[in-house]
Design a protein around this motif. Structure first.
Motif, PDB file in Angstrom:
ATOM      1  N   VAL A 335       0.845  -1.186   0.000  1.00 19.68           N
ATOM      2  CA  VAL A 335       0.000   0.000   0.000  1.00 19.68           C
ATOM      3  C   VAL A 335       0.886   1.243   0.000  1.00 19.68           C
ATOM      4  N   GLY A 336       0.499   2.252  -0.784  1.00 17.10           N
ATOM      5  CA  GLY A 336       1.266   3.479  -0.863  1.00 17.10           C
ATOM      6  C   GLY A 336       1.875   3.670  -2.242  1.00 17.10           C
ATOM      7  N   ARG A 337       2.818   4.565  -2.310  1.00 17.20           N
ATOM      8  CA  ARG A 337       3.480   4.849  -3.591  1.00 17.20           C
ATOM      9  C   ARG A 337       4.911   5.288  -3.297  1.00 17.20           C
ATOM     10  N   SER A 338       5.833   4.385  -3.441  1.00 12.79           N
ATOM     11  CA  SER A 338       7.235   4.673  -3.157  1.00 12.79           C
ATOM     12  C   SER A 338       7.968   5.030  -4.444  1.00 12.79           C
ATOM     13  N   ALA A 339       9.197   5.488  -4.283  1.00 10.84           N
ATOM     14  CA  ALA A 339      10.067   5.796  -5.413  1.00 10.84           C
ATOM     15  C   ALA A 339      11.350   4.988  -5.257  1.00 10.84           C
ATOM     16  N   PRO A 340      12.064   4.716  -6.365  1.00 10.83           N
ATOM     17  CA  PRO A 340      13.276   3.891  -6.287  1.00 10.83           C
ATOM     18  C   PRO A 340      14.302   4.417  -5.293  1.00 10.83           C
ATOM     19  N   GLU A 341      14.345   5.734  -5.100  1.00 11.86           N
ATOM     20  CA  GLU A 341      15.362   6.295  -4.206  1.00 11.86           C
ATOM     21  C   GLU A 341      14.946   6.288  -2.736  1.00 11.86           C
ATOM     22  N   ASP A 342      13.721   5.859  -2.420  1.00  9.37           N
ATOM     23  CA  ASP A 342      13.272   5.859  -1.026  1.00  9.37           C
ATOM     24  C   ASP A 342      14.061   4.853  -0.188  1.00  9.37           C
ATOM     25  N   GLU A 343      14.222   5.166   1.090  1.00  4.05           N
ATOM     26  CA  GLU A 343      14.878   4.256   2.031  1.00  4.05           C
ATOM     27  C   GLU A 343      13.938   3.088   2.339  1.00  4.05           C
ATOM     28  N   THR A 364       9.041  10.682   6.198  1.00  5.10           N
ATOM     29  CA  THR A 364       7.682  10.316   5.789  1.00  5.10           C
ATOM     30  C   THR A 364       7.625   8.905   5.220  1.00  5.10           C
ATOM     31  N   VAL A 365       6.689   8.106   5.722  1.00  8.45           N
ATOM     32  CA  VAL A 365       6.457   6.757   5.196  1.00  8.45           C
ATOM     33  C   VAL A 365       5.703   6.888   3.878  1.00  8.45           C
ATOM     34  N   THR A 366       6.280   6.381   2.805  1.00 10.82           N
ATOM     35  CA  THR A 366       5.646   6.484   1.494  1.00 10.82           C
ATOM     36  C   THR A 366       4.911   5.212   1.088  1.00 10.82           C
ATOM     37  N   ALA A 367       5.293   4.073   1.680  1.00 15.76           N
ATOM     38  CA  ALA A 367       4.632   2.812   1.337  1.00 15.76           C
ATOM     39  C   ALA A 367       4.957   1.764   2.398  1.00 15.76           C
ATOM     40  N   GLY A 368       4.114   0.743   2.450  1.00 18.25           N
ATOM     41  CA  GLY A 368       4.356  -0.388   3.339  1.00 18.25           C
ATOM     42  C   GLY A 368       3.959  -1.680   2.666  1.00 18.25           C
ATOM     43  N   MET A 369       4.616  -2.752   3.002  1.00 11.52           N
ATOM     44  CA  MET A 369       4.316  -4.043   2.386  1.00 11.52           C
ATOM     45  C   MET A 369       4.385  -5.130   3.439  1.00 11.52           C
ATOM     46  N   ASN A 370       3.320  -5.909   3.557  1.00 15.13           N
ATOM     47  CA  ASN A 370       3.328  -7.056   4.464  1.00 15.13           C
ATOM     48  C   ASN A 370       3.463  -8.340   3.656  1.00 15.13           C
ATOM     49  N   VAL A 371       4.447  -9.146   4.029  1.00 14.25           N
ATOM     50  CA  VAL A 371       4.737 -10.408   3.341  1.00 14.25           C
ATOM     51  C   VAL A 371       4.505 -11.555   4.306  1.00 14.25           C
ATOM     52  N   GLY A 372       3.535 -12.420   4.006  1.00 19.87           N
ATOM     53  CA  GLY A 372       3.271 -13.578   4.844  1.00 19.87           C
ATOM     54  C   GLY A 372       2.709 -13.246   6.209  1.00 19.87           C
ATOM     55  N   ILE A 373       2.333 -12.013   6.428  1.00 26.60           N
ATOM     56  CA  ILE A 373       1.746 -11.563   7.693  1.00 26.60           C
ATOM     57  C   ILE A 373       0.450 -10.838   7.338  1.00 26.60           C
ATOM     58  N   TRP A 374      -0.655 -11.284   7.907  1.00 32.59           N
ATOM     59  CA  TRP A 374      -1.945 -10.787   7.456  1.00 32.59           C
ATOM     60  C   TRP A 374      -2.627  -9.934   8.517  1.00 32.59           C
ATOM     61  N   ASP A 375      -3.674  -9.255   8.104  1.00 29.98           N
ATOM     62  CA  ASP A 375      -4.487  -8.392   8.974  1.00 29.98           C
ATOM     63  C   ASP A 375      -3.709  -7.195   9.509  1.00 29.98           C
ATOM     64  N   VAL A 376      -2.691  -6.770   8.785  1.00 32.78           N
ATOM     65  CA  VAL A 376      -1.938  -5.581   9.205  1.00 32.78           C
ATOM     66  C   VAL A 376      -1.954  -4.498   8.128  1.00 32.78           C
ATOM     67  N   ASN A 377      -2.571  -4.763   6.985  1.00 29.04           N
ATOM     68  CA  ASN A 377      -2.507  -3.801   5.891  1.00 29.04           C
ATOM     69  C   ASN A 377      -3.204  -2.488   6.245  1.00 29.04           C
ATOM     70  N   GLN A 379      -3.246  -1.118   9.128  1.00 26.07           N
ATOM     71  CA  GLN A 379      -2.292  -0.374   9.953  1.00 26.07           C
ATOM     72  C   GLN A 379      -1.223   0.284   9.084  1.00 26.07           C
ATOM     73  N   LEU A 380      -0.760  -0.438   8.088  1.00 24.96           N
ATOM     74  CA  LEU A 380       0.225   0.148   7.178  1.00 24.96           C
ATOM     75  C   LEU A 380      -0.368   1.326   6.423  1.00 24.96           C
ATOM     76  N   ARG A 381      -1.612   1.186   6.011  1.00 25.64           N
ATOM     77  CA  ARG A 381      -2.276   2.260   5.277  1.00 25.64           C
ATOM     78  C   ARG A 381      -2.333   3.535   6.127  1.00 25.64           C
ATOM     79  N   GLU A 382      -2.567   3.380   7.428  1.00 26.79           N
ATOM     80  CA  GLU A 382      -2.624   4.535   8.324  1.00 26.79           C
ATOM     81  C   GLU A 382      -1.264   5.210   8.469  1.00 26.79           C
ATOM     82  N   LEU A 383      -0.196   4.435   8.343  1.00 31.66           N
ATOM     83  CA  LEU A 383       1.151   5.001   8.476  1.00 31.66           C
ATOM     84  C   LEU A 383       1.586   5.775   7.239  1.00 31.66           C
TER      85      LEU A 383
END
Length: 397
Positions: A335-343, A364-377, A379-383
């Motif tokens: 979720v989000g929109r990151s750029a190649p240069e983001d940390e 600023t958090v630009t994106a988040g990704m959950n891998v193999g861990i569910w029901d946290v998306n 929370q990532l969207r809020e960040l």
């Protein structure tokens, strides 16, 4: 302006809503229109013979053989919602002066409001022999590919993006031998960054996928792909180098276009009667500005927003982009929109494919990704979009 026959010979401006394109954005719009109380005439025009369906299954469950193909709703549902479905019908011209859509069967439809949900078409780069390669956009494409793959069949995919890698995983599940040709230094480099791109590439390599990076294709010939790295044997070649918005109707009608049909934050085109949603829409995001997104979640949300906008209800394109993928044991949501240069910050166990990744630009958090861990998306969207100290980012379980 479009007119309709009221039954007594007189005509009046049409109040019909016509939807061109029969994908997920169209279905979502229909669901919302009826749920919000629109009881007028509703016409759906789709060039494929099938009823509308969700496309993610084409490169995942259906192609791999784990599930049967399914449509979003059956005929009874459309009958219940009083939708006139014109499947296997192509809209060939849009007349904004008359308020009509011409169809390939010679008929014309008058509209009061029109939704263009025509999606996107696979890009076909100017490569000698490209006409002999397959692409994957429709269920018929997926059926052809699925039927052609047998144990040992060597499938070469031109392009290492999401579709290309999902196809590779499905081909491997069918017993085929998969090869990826990628022009960049790593597949998915611009989306995930070097660390996670390498993680995904290693995953595929462990499953026997052959990956050639920094490789360009020069020609496709019977049994072989000629590349900058030499000849690559191939039984089947699939081109998956992206998609282009299907906007010929809009262009010829004189609507404003760019990398998609230009719409505002409510998905209105330069003509107030006409809206666009899904893969074809270059929409004004309230945070990111002009944005065109080719993903399942966006089609659903834009279909809902377009319906509400057509009914004069409130709403704006303000949600963060979201997508998901399944490749071997790698299942994730982003979720989000990151750029190649983001940390990129990783939390969790990457070796077991159970972790969370965060992208940051400054604080600023630009994106988040959950891998193999569910029901946290959620929370990532809020960040996403917030300034967060890296030490405060919750570790993955």
């Amino acid at each position: 302006m479009g007119t309709e026959d009221n039954g007594g010979g007189a005509t009046a401006p049409s109040t019909d809503i016509v939807i061109i394109g029969a994908g997920l954005a169209a279905v979502s719009a229909i669901e919302t229109l009826r749920a919000e109380g629109y009881d007028g005439r509703l016409i759906l025009v789709g060039k494929e013979p099938e009823l509308p369906y969700e496309r993610p299954q084409l490169s995942k469950d259906f192609l791999s053989g784990t599930k049967e193909f399914k449509v979003s709703h059956d005929e009874a549902w459309y009958a219940e919602k009083d939708v006139n479905v014109l499947a296997g019908t192509t809209a060939i011209a849009l007349d904004l002066n008359d308020g009509t859509v011409a169809l390939d069967d010679g008929k014309k439809l008058a509209f009061g409001r029109l939704l263009l949900a025509t999606g996107a078409d696979p890009k076909t780069p100017p490569i000698r022999g490209i006409e002999t390669a397959m692409t994957l956009r429709t269920v018929e494409d997926a059926r052809r590919l699925k039927e052609a793959v047998r144990p040992g069949t060597r499938v070469v995919t031109v392009g290492g993006g999401w579709i290309g890698l999902e196809v590779v995983a499905s081909v491997t599940a069918l017993g085929g031998t998969a090869v990826v040709l990628e022009a960049a230094t790593q597949p998915l480099l611009n989306v995930l960054g070097p660390v996670l791109a390498e993680h995904v590439a290693d995953l595929h390599t462990r499953h026997g996928v052959e990956i050639h990076t920094e490789t360009t294709v020069e020609a496709i010939e019977p049994g072989v792909v000629r590349t900058s790295a030499g000849e690559i044997p191939a039984d089947i070649v699939l081109v998956a180098v992206g998609a282009a918005p299907a906007m010929d109707l809009a262009v010829e009608a004189g609507l404003e276009v760019g990398d998609g049909i230009v719409v505002d934050e409510r998905l209105r085109t330069s003509d107030p009667r006409v809206f666009a949603a899904g893969d074809v829409a270059l929409a004004k995001h309230t945070v990111h500005g002009p944005l065109r997104v080719e993903h399942w979640d966006n089609a659903i949300r834009q279909g809902r927003l377009a319906a509400r906008s057509m009914l004069g209800m409130d709403g704006a394109y303000d949600w963060q982009p979201y997508f998901f993928t399944d490749q071997f044991e790698f299942s994730m949501e982003y979720v989000g929109r990151s750029a190649p240069e983001d940390e990129v910050l990783l939390r969790g166990n990457t070796e077991s494919d159970e972790f969370i990744a965060y992208w940051r630009r400054g604080a600023t958090v630009t994106a988040g990704m959950n891998v193999g861990i569910w029901d946290v998306n959620d929370q990532l969207r809020e960040l996403v979009g917030t300034e967060t100290d890296p030490d405060q980012l919750t570790d993955a379980p």
